[in-house]
Design a protein around this motif. Structure first.
Motif, short mmCIF file in Angstrom:
data_model
loop_
_atom_site.label_atom_id
_atom_site.label_comp_id
_atom_site.label_asym_id
_atom_site.label_seq_id
_atom_site.Cartn_x
_atom_site.Cartn_y
_atom_site.Cartn_z
N ALA A 30 0.81 -1.22 0.00
CA ALA A 30 0.00 0.00 0.00
C ALA A 30 0.85 1.27 0.00
N ILE A 31 2.16 1.13 0.06
CA ILE A 31 3.04 2.30 0.05
C ILE A 31 3.44 2.55 -1.40
N THR A 32 2.83 3.56 -1.99
CA THR A 32 3.05 3.86 -3.40
C THR A 32 4.17 4.89 -3.58
N LYS A 33 4.58 5.07 -4.81
CA LYS A 33 5.58 6.08 -5.13
C LYS A 33 5.05 7.47 -4.74
N ALA A 34 3.80 7.74 -5.04
CA ALA A 34 3.20 9.04 -4.69
C ALA A 34 3.21 9.25 -3.18
N LYS A 35 2.91 8.20 -2.41
CA LYS A 35 2.93 8.31 -0.95
C LYS A 35 4.35 8.60 -0.46
N LEU A 36 5.35 7.93 -1.01
CA LEU A 36 6.74 8.17 -0.63
C LEU A 36 7.17 9.59 -0.95
N GLU A 37 6.71 10.12 -2.08
CA GLU A 37 7.05 11.49 -2.45
C GLU A 37 6.45 12.48 -1.44
N LYS A 38 5.23 12.22 -0.99
CA LYS A 38 4.60 13.09 0.01
C LYS A 38 5.34 13.00 1.35
N ILE A 39 5.73 11.79 1.73
CA ILE A 39 6.47 11.61 2.98
C ILE A 39 7.81 12.34 2.88
N THR A 40 8.47 12.24 1.74
CA THR A 40 9.76 12.91 1.54
C THR A 40 9.60 14.42 1.67
#
Length: 114
Positions: free
Chosen positions: A67-77
């Motif tokens: 459930a951890i998508t690239k878009a989610k990682l970008e937001k977390i970053t």
């Protein structure tokens, strides 16, 4: 149980897990405007960890880490960089991390990337 309550339960399990591993919890549910949220911010050995928590009671809808998508990682970053820019304490380094909770099984990845 609502998804919001399940999320809180998962975050509490993750916090307890991290504390038992020697981490200090600095913040939870840190919001960076509308651009993102970090579930847990923790530190250990002068390294700061931005932790995404994924909790599932069953694998019916897939494994938690899926459930951890690239878009989610970008937001977390983006959120992590904002936090670091405004944090009075300086750390040696930072890591994006993830905790997966599936039933009673907890997996921790200390460093994830896009």
């Amino acid at each position: 149980m609502s998804n919001k309550l399940k999320g809180k339960l998962g975050e509490n399990i993750a916090k307890d897990f991290l504390v038992k591993k020697g981490f200090k919890i600095l913040d939870t549910n840190f919001h960076y405007s509308r651009f993102g949220e970090i579930d847990i911010i923790a530190s250990k050995s002068n390294v700061i960890y931005f932790v995404e928590v994924k909790y599932r009671t069953k694998d019916t809808f897939g494994m938690p880490f899926e459930a951890i998508t690239k878009a989610k990682l970008e937001k977390i970053t983006s959120s992590a960089l904002f936090y670091l820019a405004n944090c009075p304490k300086k750390y040696n380094s930072y890591r994006l991390s993830a905790i997966s909770i599936l039933g009673d099984k907890i997996d921790f990845i200390e460093s994830i990337s896009i």
